[in-house]
Design a protein around this motif. Structure first.
Motif, PDB file in Angstrom:
ATOM      1  N   ASP A 111       0.981  -1.122  -0.148  1.00 23.99           N
ATOM      2  CA  ASP A 111      -0.005   0.011   0.089  1.00 23.99           C
ATOM      3  C   ASP A 111       0.301   0.855  -0.228  1.00 23.99           C
ATOM      4  OD1 ASP A 111      -2.450  -1.809   0.274  1.00 23.99           O
ATOM      5  OD2 ASP A 111      -2.433  -0.739   2.450  1.00 23.99           O
ATOM      6  N   CYS A 120      -2.804   4.613  -2.865  1.00 27.41           N
ATOM      7  CA  CYS A 120      -2.643   2.721  -3.316  1.00 27.41           C
ATOM      8  C   CYS A 120      -2.710   1.743  -2.222  1.00 27.41           C
ATOM      9  CB  CYS A 120      -1.853   2.679  -4.144  1.00 27.41           C
ATOM     10  SG  CYS A 120      -1.192   3.999  -5.479  1.00 27.41           S
ATOM     11  N   LYS A 124      -3.624  -1.361  -6.627  1.00 32.68           N
ATOM     12  CA  LYS A 124      -5.046  -0.845  -7.115  1.00 32.68           C
ATOM     13  C   LYS A 124      -5.250   0.559  -6.612  1.00 32.68           C
ATOM     14  CE  LYS A 124      -6.520  -4.264  -9.899  1.00 32.68           C
ATOM     15  NZ  LYS A 124      -6.166  -4.723 -10.595  1.00 32.68           N
ATOM     16  N   PRO A 125      -5.932   1.639  -7.486  1.00 36.21           N
ATOM     17  CA  PRO A 125      -6.475   3.004  -7.324  1.00 36.21           C
ATOM     18  C   PRO A 125      -7.742   3.185  -6.708  1.00 36.21           C
ATOM     19  CG  PRO A 125      -6.642   2.499  -9.004  1.00 36.21           C
ATOM     20  CD  PRO A 125      -5.767   1.622  -9.038  1.00 36.21           C
ATOM     21  N   CYS A 137       0.100   2.393  -9.393  1.00 40.78           N
ATOM     22  CA  CYS A 137       0.670   1.844  -7.980  1.00 40.78           C
ATOM     23  C   CYS A 137       1.467   0.977  -7.758  1.00 40.78           C
ATOM     24  CB  CYS A 137      -1.058   1.724  -7.472  1.00 40.78           C
ATOM     25  SG  CYS A 137      -1.882   2.686  -7.107  1.00 40.78           S
ATOM     26  N   LYS A 283       5.348   5.284  -5.586  1.00 45.31           N
ATOM     27  CA  LYS A 283       4.181   4.472  -6.685  1.00 45.31           C
ATOM     28  C   LYS A 283       3.097   5.562  -6.374  1.00 45.31           C
ATOM     29  CE  LYS A 283       3.888   1.173  -4.604  1.00 45.31           C
ATOM     30  NZ  LYS A 283       3.848  -0.022  -3.880  1.00 45.31           N
ATOM     31  N   ASP A 285      -1.738   6.502  -8.462  1.00 46.57           N
ATOM     32  CA  ASP A 285      -2.686   6.517  -9.215  1.00 46.57           C
ATOM     33  C   ASP A 285      -2.564   7.006 -11.037  1.00 46.57           C
ATOM     34  OD1 ASP A 285      -3.242   8.493  -8.049  1.00 46.57           O
ATOM     35  OD2 ASP A 285      -5.146   8.143  -7.324  1.00 46.57           O
TER      36      ASP A 285
END
Length: 295
Positions: A111, A120, A124-125, A137, A283, A285
């Motif tokens: 995360d 993230c 996943k956004p 991400c 990282k 989105d």
């Protein structure tokens, strides 16, 4: 050592002669496979990225002093030459392709980013995506994990794109800030050709691959949608950059080059020669990657 029987030699010699004749008729090495033509599109497996072969040759990397929006790190202008054929993924690695990797390996990204609406979670956004949207991400190491898996799965050596390959692919043979015109009646708008800041292009977040037209090289979303990691360590200008398409790397790289633009940035940051960078461990989105395969 036992010598072969004369009758065996007499049978083998015509075959050897025929083989030599065929080799003489073939251009280059008889063992070398003919490289696919520029523009050829292929996939190495069902869930693999769709690749397009780029033409070999040279181009001028960087931007001229009079280009609107130009930054000091976009020069000096220099020639980059690609002498060997290669292919690049037509789009950023897509959600469906990334999910296939996660299913097979169990390697979920950690995360990142606690800002409301921007988190993230396991790669996943917070906004919804389709399997055809660009995967986001992941940091550089996580992107490399996908590339290692893809190479092993297909038996072909994939790699992260270099910065010079990325600009070459984005330009598609053009020399200006974009390989397409500005929107009619607008001062600096590219919503007909790219997913950038604002809803004029029809998207508030990422858009599915192929939503906007490909450039002359057959490459999609080179000027928007999400930023893309490259294999290069960031340098403040191009003094000393490799001229053959190799990435400009160094040990203990503090900032990694990103190219392209994302769905939330102004169009001026979508220019073919625009550069950006972030920490390799970062990282978001708004950040994905492409892959390259030598042929």
């Amino acid at each position: 050592m036992k010598k072969p029987h004369a009758s065996l030699l007499s049978k083998a010699l015509p075959a050897l002669a025929l083989s030599a004749l065929c080799a003489a008729l073939l251009p280059g090495s008889a063992q070398a496979a003919t490289a696919p033509a520029a523009g050829k599109v292929f996939k190495d497996c069902k869930d693999c990225p769709e690749m397009v072969v780029l033409p070999t040759g040279s181009y001028t990397m960087g931007t001229p002093d009079d280009e609107v929006g130009r930054q000091p790190d976009e020069g000096p202008l220099h020639t980059v030459t690609f002498s060997k054929p290669f292919a690049i993924s037509r789009s950023q690695v897509l959600v469906g392709e990334w999910d296939a990797y996660v299913r097979e390996t169990g390697n979920k990204p950690y995360d990142f980013d606690d800002r409301p609406g921007r988190r993230c979670t396991a790669g996943k956004p917070e906004f919804k995506q389709t399997p055809r949207d660009p995967a986001v991400c992941m940091n550089v190491a996580e992107a490399q994990g996908y590339i290692d898996w893809l190479s092993k799965k297909t038996g072909h050596a994939y790699r992260l794109q270099s910065e010079s390959i990325r600009e070459y692919a984005a330009r598609g043979g053009s020399t200006g800030p974009f390989p397409f015109p500005f929107d009619e009646g607008k001062d600096y708008q590219i919503s007909r050709h790219a997913n950038t800041y604002g809803a004029a292009d029809g998207y508030n977040f990422t858009s599915p691959a192929g939503t906007f037209p490909a450039n002359a090289f057959g490459v999609f979303d080179a000027h928007g949608n999400v930023y893309e990691w490259t294999a290069d360590c960031y340098h403040p200008d191009y003094s000393g950059v490799p001229a053959d398409g190799r990435p400009w790397t160094q040990e203990n790289c503090e900032r990694q080059v990103m190219r392209g633009n994302d769905w939330g940035e102004a169009p001026i940051f979508s220019r073919s020669g625009n550069r950006n960078s972030s920490w390799p461990t970062s990282k978001g989105d708004w950040l994905g990657f492409r892959v390259v395969r030598d042929l």
